[in-house]
Design an enzyme around this catalytic site. Structure first.
Site, PDB file in Angstrom:
ATOM      1  CG  ASP A  61     -21.306-121.884 -31.933  1.00  0.00           C
ATOM      2  OD1 ASP A  61     -20.893-122.922 -32.476  1.00  0.00           O
ATOM      3  OD2 ASP A  61     -22.257-121.873 -31.132  1.00  0.00           O
ATOM      4  CE  LYS A 115     -19.639-126.394 -32.900  1.00  0.00           C
ATOM      5  NZ  LYS A 115     -20.700-126.189 -31.897  1.00  0.00           N
TER       6      LYS A 115
END
Length: 427
Positions: free
Chosen positions: A312, A339
């Protein structure tokens, strides 16, 4: 919105919001534990609110008292069939983990999401859950949302080798396995964040972790707990990078969670030459404060088992690399393409439009630095981490303005981001 540009040194102390991954799991496990679970420091971003609302729709009483979230769990048998579709908003975590949890329930549910979530593949959870005896399906062979799920009280245990590195898939299987009679094993490709394993044990569950193999014998019951959520290292990462690349900056990031499966970014920036100091380290609670000062950085290679530990943070690491001396190569990160956006392409396009030198590859990026960055008109594309990366990038811009569309996406994980940014610019 028009973003702040040409910032001077950032100075001050920041307390980042609660960890998003831990917040989700505290709500999910608290909802099926027996008794009253209290959660302090919960992230009140839109993703976690989607999880909370889903469990309210499943009959769980959840309310706020004295800055804590109080969850009245009735065990796995306490969930009831929802009267409406479960809307997971933008949250892939909510959809995948709750699908795993509902696998063992004797009712059917329909799970939907927003436009972005509806483009994210769910085949990764559909296939193992089907093996366990769940009727579950989405759209096309990639099983895009909406998902239709019919649970099964007689789930079958499975041994499943993950084809991709995904904590969400691992978690979905483990949450189902808590309700299956027999031994379920999950074998990881690379070790991913282990919050689900740790929190199952914190709630009184039993499992065995042996390297990349997790073994859980079900069925099990969980017991309510008091949970304190640490600050989210994924949110802290934006200030960490800002402090490193804006000349004269010095920041103290308070109460940051440093679970070893999440600290890849700290290892990377130290390897690149970052000056960071850990203060008040609590190894038992896996929390520390991090002091960061402006540093001269050099390029590096980021690949392999490191990727799941900073997946992330890769957008903001890409920005960091544009200011480092030499070439930074990110590999084995194809998961970025599924994502909230295709983060490989979107990061490349945004930063290149501002003057960076980045080449997108199938599984990552090649970034040459240092480069001077200029103003541009851009968007979050509905992705909170892209929005925050762009806001930090704008601070370096000395020529031109930066306009950001769809900035509300940042509410997903960091509702006070812009307020904190203004304070650090003025301290």
């Amino acid at each position: 919105m028009k973003l702040r540009t040409n910032a001077g040194p950032l100075q001050g102390t920041i307390q980042v919001p609660g960890d998003k991954s831990i917040s989700h799991r505290a709500v999910i496990l608290g909802a099926v534990a027996k008794g009253e679970t209290r959660v302090k420091g919960l992230l009140k971003g839109e993703d976690v609110l989607s999880t909370i609302q889903a469990f309210r729709n499943l009959g769980v009483r959840i309310e706020e008292k004295d800055d804590q979230l109080v969850i009245e769990g009735q065990g796995f048998q306490g969930l009831t069939a929802p009267c409406q579709t479960l809307n997971m908003g933008n949250s892939g975590t909510s959809m995948r983990l709750i699908a795993g949890l509902l696998a063992g329930q004797p009712f059917s549910v329909k799970m939907i999401g927003d436009e972005s979530l509806s483009k994210r593949p769910m085949d990764r959870i559909v296939y193992p859950l089907k093996q366990m005896g769940v009727e579950i399906s989405g759209e096309t062979d990639r099983q895009f949302p909406p998902l239709q799920l019919q649970g099964n009280r007689n789930l079958q245990p499975i041994t499943y080798t993950l084809p991709i590195s995904s904590a969400q898939v691992k978690s979905a299987i483990l949450l189902a396995a808590l309700q299956a009679k027999g031994t379920t094993q999950v074998v990881e490709k690379e070790i991913t964040r282990n919050h689900t394993e740790e929190m199952i044990q914190q709630f009184g569950g039993r499992l065995i972790v042996d390297g990349k193999r997790i073994t859980l014998v079900g069925p099990q019951q969980l017991t309510a707990q008091e949970i304190t959520v640490p600050g989210d290292i994924s949110s802290a990462a934006f200030w960490l990078v800002a402090g490193l690349i804006i000349p004269g900056s010095e920041l103290l990031l308070k109460n940051v969670g440093v679970n070893p499966t999440r600290t890849g970014i700290l290892e990377v920036v130290e390897k690149m030459g970052a000056q960071i100091v850990y203060e008040d380290m609590n190894k038992k609670e896996q929390v520390t404060s991090i002091r960061v000062v402006y540093s001269h950085l050099k390029g590096t290679i980021i690949s392999g088992g490191l990727i799941p530990r900073l997946i992330d943070e890769l957008p903001i690491i890409a920005l960091l690399a544009t200011q480092a001396q030499g070439t930074t190569c990110i590999k084995d990160a194809q998961e970025l393409r599924v994502k909230e956006t295709d983060r490989i392409q979107v990061v490349t396009d945004i930063l290149n439009s501002m003057g960076a030198n980045i080449k997108a590859t199938a599984d990552g990026m090649i970034i040459k630095g240092p480069t001077v960055l200029y103003g541009a008109n851009t968007s979050t594309y509905g992705d909170h981490r892209i929005g925050m990366m762009t806001a930090i990038t704008a601070l370096l811009v000395k020529q031109g303005q930066v306009h950001l569309d769809k900035e509300e996406a940042i509410m997903t994980s960091y509702p006070t981001f812009f307020k904190d940014l203004e304070r650090l610019c003025h301290d």
